[in-house]
Design an enzyme around this catalytic site. Sequence first.
Site, PDB file in Angstrom:
ATOM      1  N   ARG A  46       0.855  -1.193   0.000  1.00  0.00           N
ATOM      2  CA  ARG A  46       0.000   0.000   0.000  1.00  0.00           C
ATOM      3  C   ARG A  46       0.889   1.241   0.000  1.00  0.00           C
ATOM      4  NH1 ARG A  46      -1.466   1.616   4.581  1.00  0.00           N
ATOM      5  NH2 ARG A  46      -2.336  -0.342   5.353  1.00  0.00           N
ATOM      6  N   TYR A  98     -16.101  17.687 -15.444  1.00  0.00           N
ATOM      7  CA  TYR A  98     -16.390  16.263 -15.638  1.00  0.00           C
ATOM      8  C   TYR A  98     -17.424  15.836 -14.581  1.00  0.00           C
ATOM      9  CZ  TYR A  98     -15.738  11.219 -15.455  1.00  0.00           C
ATOM     10  OH  TYR A  98     -15.954   9.866 -15.449  1.00  0.00           O
ATOM     11  N   ASP A 170      -6.846  19.469 -14.111  1.00  0.00           N
ATOM     12  CA  ASP A 170      -7.152  18.134 -14.642  1.00  0.00           C
ATOM     13  C   ASP A 170      -6.680  18.144 -16.096  1.00  0.00           C
ATOM     14  OD1 ASP A 170      -8.362  15.945 -15.878  1.00  0.00           O
ATOM     15  OD2 ASP A 170     -10.183  16.061 -14.663  1.00  0.00           O
ATOM     16  N   LYS A 195      -7.568   7.282 -19.586  1.00  0.00           N
ATOM     17  CA  LYS A 195      -7.828   7.795 -20.926  1.00  0.00           C
ATOM     18  C   LYS A 195      -6.543   7.756 -21.761  1.00  0.00           C
ATOM     19  CE  LYS A 195     -11.689   8.445 -18.782  1.00  0.00           C
ATOM     20  NZ  LYS A 195     -12.068   9.681 -18.125  1.00  0.00           N
TER      21      LYS A 195
HETATM   22  C1  LIG Z   1     -12.619  10.069 -16.801  1.00  0.00           C
HETATM   23  C2  LIG Z   1     -12.294  11.385 -16.233  1.00  0.00           C
HETATM   24  C3  LIG Z   1     -12.115  11.568 -14.856  1.00  0.00           C
HETATM   25  C4  LIG Z   1     -12.306  10.430 -13.857  1.00  0.00           C
HETATM   26  O1  LIG Z   1     -11.339   9.462 -13.982  1.00  0.00           O
HETATM   27  P1  LIG Z   1     -11.578   7.875 -13.654  1.00  0.00           P
HETATM   28  O2  LIG Z   1     -10.287   7.268 -14.045  1.00  0.00           O
HETATM   29  O3  LIG Z   1     -12.757   7.446 -14.473  1.00  0.00           O
HETATM   30  O4  LIG Z   1     -11.859   7.803 -12.195  1.00  0.00           O
HETATM   31  C5  LIG Z   1     -11.749  12.821 -14.406  1.00  0.00           C
HETATM   32  N1  LIG Z   1     -11.596  13.859 -15.258  1.00  0.00           N
HETATM   33  C6  LIG Z   1     -11.777  13.723 -16.593  1.00  0.00           C
HETATM   34  C7  LIG Z   1     -11.589  14.902 -17.476  1.00  0.00           C
HETATM   35  C8  LIG Z   1     -12.136  12.498 -17.127  1.00  0.00           C
HETATM   36  O5  LIG Z   1     -12.331  12.375 -18.444  1.00  0.00           O
END
Ligand SMILES: *Cc1c(COP(=O)(O)O)cnc(C)c1O
Length: 379
Positions: A46, A98, A170, A195
């Site tokens: 962890r 998001y 982000d 992504k």
């Molecule tokens: C998918 C996404 C998230 C969340 O991420 P997860 O890996 O699904 O928890 C946050 N911000 C953006 C812009 C996203 O496309």
Amino acid sequence: MKFNTKTIHGGQIKEKGYGAVMPPIYQTSTYSQTSPGEHKGYEYSRTHNPTRSALENSLASIENGKYGLAFSSGLSAIDAVLKLFDPGDEIISTNDLYGGSYRLFEKVFKKFGLKFIFSDLQNLNEVSKLVSKKTKLIWVETPTNPMMNLIDINAISKICKRNKILLAVDNTFATPYLQKPLDLGADIVMHSATKYLAGHSDVILGALIVNDSELAERLYFLQNSSGAICGPMDSFLTLRGIKTLHVRMERHCYNAEKIVHFLSNHKKIDKLYWPGISTHPKHTLAKSQMSGFGGMVSFTTKNGSFKSVQEITSKLKVFTLAESLGGVESLANHPASMTHASIPKDLREKTGVVDSLIRLSVGIEDIDDLISDIEQAIG
Ligand SMILES: *Cc1c(COP(=O)(O)O)cnc(C)c1O
């Protein structure tokens, strides 16, 4: 080291045991100690795991940061950032955030006393007006989903520095291939590595990258204390994905540009949203803040009925109708009935998410096949 080398070698240590070129998947929860407290830097997975460390070092390297932290998902990375704050603290954020981040802010952390203010952060005067003595963080997403709005990271970072507020970006949509928030003055970069970073639609993983050692220390403490860490296999897959990030992004951008060109000349298309179009309201900012315009494209059709758009998306063959984005395969999404269905119609339409809006995550297939597919679907 240049970016296209960093994706492959950045932060990587040569494995000494057998000379493995890729870091092994250390599928272990614990590590032997020679005598109590004497170990090789790893005690429990962890806290640290060598495969995760290899990924965390790579993440730091590609974002031009000093410290990287990997989490079980993008949302658990955001969760760790929010736990830096105390009841009564205020956080200012983009209003077309998001959906999952919005839910985490409003439905989870609000009840622990954090206050969230959502606004159009493209308007810098508005940002200065919203800042109060209680403001501790500005949370920015740029480009935004699915409307491709752009926020000036450097300008907001100046407001933050003047007021001793942290700025988190982000960077999921742009990736460090196109945009480096730490270089532009941000304190924290966050990724849904699910992504583009991992890039193959086969893993859920999140990341934070920072430069400040004290901030890193507090985040490592939260990562270990709350325990939302990613496993060694997912760390390995993401690290492998990052190694081709630059090649994939180049093709994502190239294909998106060709598709935008095709759509802009099509008589059935009404509006087009992509930061690379000269008529995009923030095109100048896109050119200065980003080194390319990305693989996400949104558009509306002239016959904008819910039904006609659902027909188009169901006719697609190469594009898969699915949520998520950033993988090698092309995806199409109808925000009004899929990703943004939980937002009341009048509210979503105010931000531009109308019934006729289609969002494409343009993959890296042959451009001719992608364009023919869109052509036959739109008719
Ligand atoms: C998918 C996404 C998230 C969340 O991420 P997860 O890996 O699904 O928890 C946050 N911000 C953006 C812009 C996203 O496309």
